[in-house]
Design an enzyme around this catalytic site. Sequence first.
Site, PDB file in Angstrom:
ATOM      1  N   GLY A 195      -3.861   7.407   1.280  1.00 38.34           N
ATOM      2  CA  GLY A 195      -2.480   7.788   1.022  1.00 38.34           C
ATOM      3  C   GLY A 195      -2.386   8.645  -0.217  1.00 38.34           C
ATOM      4  N   VAL A 252      -0.240   3.339   1.602  1.00 43.90           N
ATOM      5  CA  VAL A 252       0.159   3.912   2.883  1.00 43.90           C
ATOM      6  C   VAL A 252       1.588   3.509   3.207  1.00 43.90           C
ATOM      7  CG1 VAL A 252      -0.328   4.022   5.346  1.00 43.90           C
ATOM      8  CG2 VAL A 252      -2.219   3.880   3.721  1.00 43.90           C
ATOM      9  N   ALA A 253       2.431   4.520   3.471  1.00 46.53           N
ATOM     10  CA  ALA A 253       3.801   4.261   3.913  1.00 46.53           C
ATOM     11  C   ALA A 253       4.004   5.042   5.204  1.00 46.53           C
ATOM     12  CB  ALA A 253       4.805   4.704   2.858  1.00 46.53           C
ATOM     13  N   TYR A 281       6.143  -3.724  -3.612  1.00 44.69           N
ATOM     14  CA  TYR A 281       7.400  -3.627  -4.351  1.00 44.69           C
ATOM     15  C   TYR A 281       8.198  -4.898  -4.115  1.00 44.69           C
ATOM     16  CZ  TYR A 281      11.946  -1.654  -5.840  1.00 44.69           C
ATOM     17  OH  TYR A 281      13.148  -1.431  -6.465  1.00 44.69           O
ATOM     18  N   TYR A 297      15.426  -5.469   1.697  1.00 46.59           N
ATOM     19  CA  TYR A 297      14.046  -5.159   1.318  1.00 46.59           C
ATOM     20  C   TYR A 297      13.191  -6.423   1.266  1.00 46.59           C
ATOM     21  CZ  TYR A 297      10.144  -2.464  -0.314  1.00 46.59           C
ATOM     22  OH  TYR A 297       8.915  -1.879  -0.385  1.00 46.59           O
TER      23      TYR A 297
END
Length: 399
Positions: free
Chosen positions: A53, A143-144, A232, A242
């Site tokens: 990433g 990685v997103a 996060y 989230y």
Amino acid sequence: MTRSERVVEPTGRGYLLLDAHPAGCFRSVELMRAEVPVPGRSPARRPVALVIGSSSGYGLASTIAGLVRYGIDGVGIGLERPAGHRSASAGWYRTVATDAIARELGADFSFRNADAFADTTKTETLDLLAERFGGVDHLIYSVAAPRRTDPRRGTTYQSVLKPLGAPHTTRNLEFGDDGAAQVREVTVAPATEAEAAATVGVMGGEDWSRWITALAERGLLRSGFRTVALTYIGSPLTSAIYRGGTIGAAKADLESTARALTERLAAVGGRAFTSVNGALVTQALTAIPGIPLYVSLLRGVLGDRFPSPVAQSLDLWHQLTARRPDVDDSGRIRLDGWELSEPVQAAVAERWRSITPETVTALADTAWFRAQCRALYGFDVPGVDYTVPVETDLPWPQS
């Protein structure tokens, strides 16, 4: 002027732009490099890092910080779009610029444009690492992705950005065609069990674990090997969508994977961490309801005290290479103290409660947020003349 040289303009809708500006992306990387202090002396042995990433967000910042400050060699992986009818993707241009830094510094660092989830990518990358270096010291997993195809099951998982258990209503920050900030209330339906499981399938720890397994099976884990996956937590103001939502379930899986990997890495004196980084403006973030408004309010409270991705990545490298990393009770590296401190969160919460469409620009730094979003595509970057035609069809760096 060649067919692929043209004036590139920021056309698109909402937070999504259709083209990226090469010169703006190059300048962004240049500004990131300028934040990194140069070490007083070169390392006795250049550490080898694999950054998965490496073309955007914290992965990009960690690559630049590693090259400039820590003298890394190794491999970076990103999946980016070449130029065609449109420009190449922003990550394509940022990788070209980062490769130039690596070459200037004399680093043996290669960039691969490939699907990190694919077994073929793992095999080919490990072949390269074995041939050039014989082993790896660090792996940063950043990685997103919205979807992941499991090459062994043939299943494609699609992630969703939803709460768990009940609908959630929040306020979101949007921008009109004229750039004016708007606050709109949105309600998000809860995820089904299948959607929650699929999100874990994309964003959880399974692929990270497979990379470590592949390295171990090839005998490429050097003594003291350390790996980190970025995560996060965020504010209670955003927890329903989230940390308490589908993404949070995936992050919890990532953290349990870190504990399992640490047990497996004991054989080489290694360790796996998750790093809880602070808020950052990314393309993925703009799609999460409520987060754009929250981050704009956070910036409104902190102003220039809002740490950059490079500043946080330097802290990450410091912890990753420290003899005794500073971790919390769950074994996580914590880089989010600046964001979650009680005074900061209290100030953000007060603004969140009192904000209205009329006061949004006074309480939230909406101009900064919009500029940051456009800078993801190479626009609104200081020092760039956007009236000048630029070459858009640039080759990917040679391995």
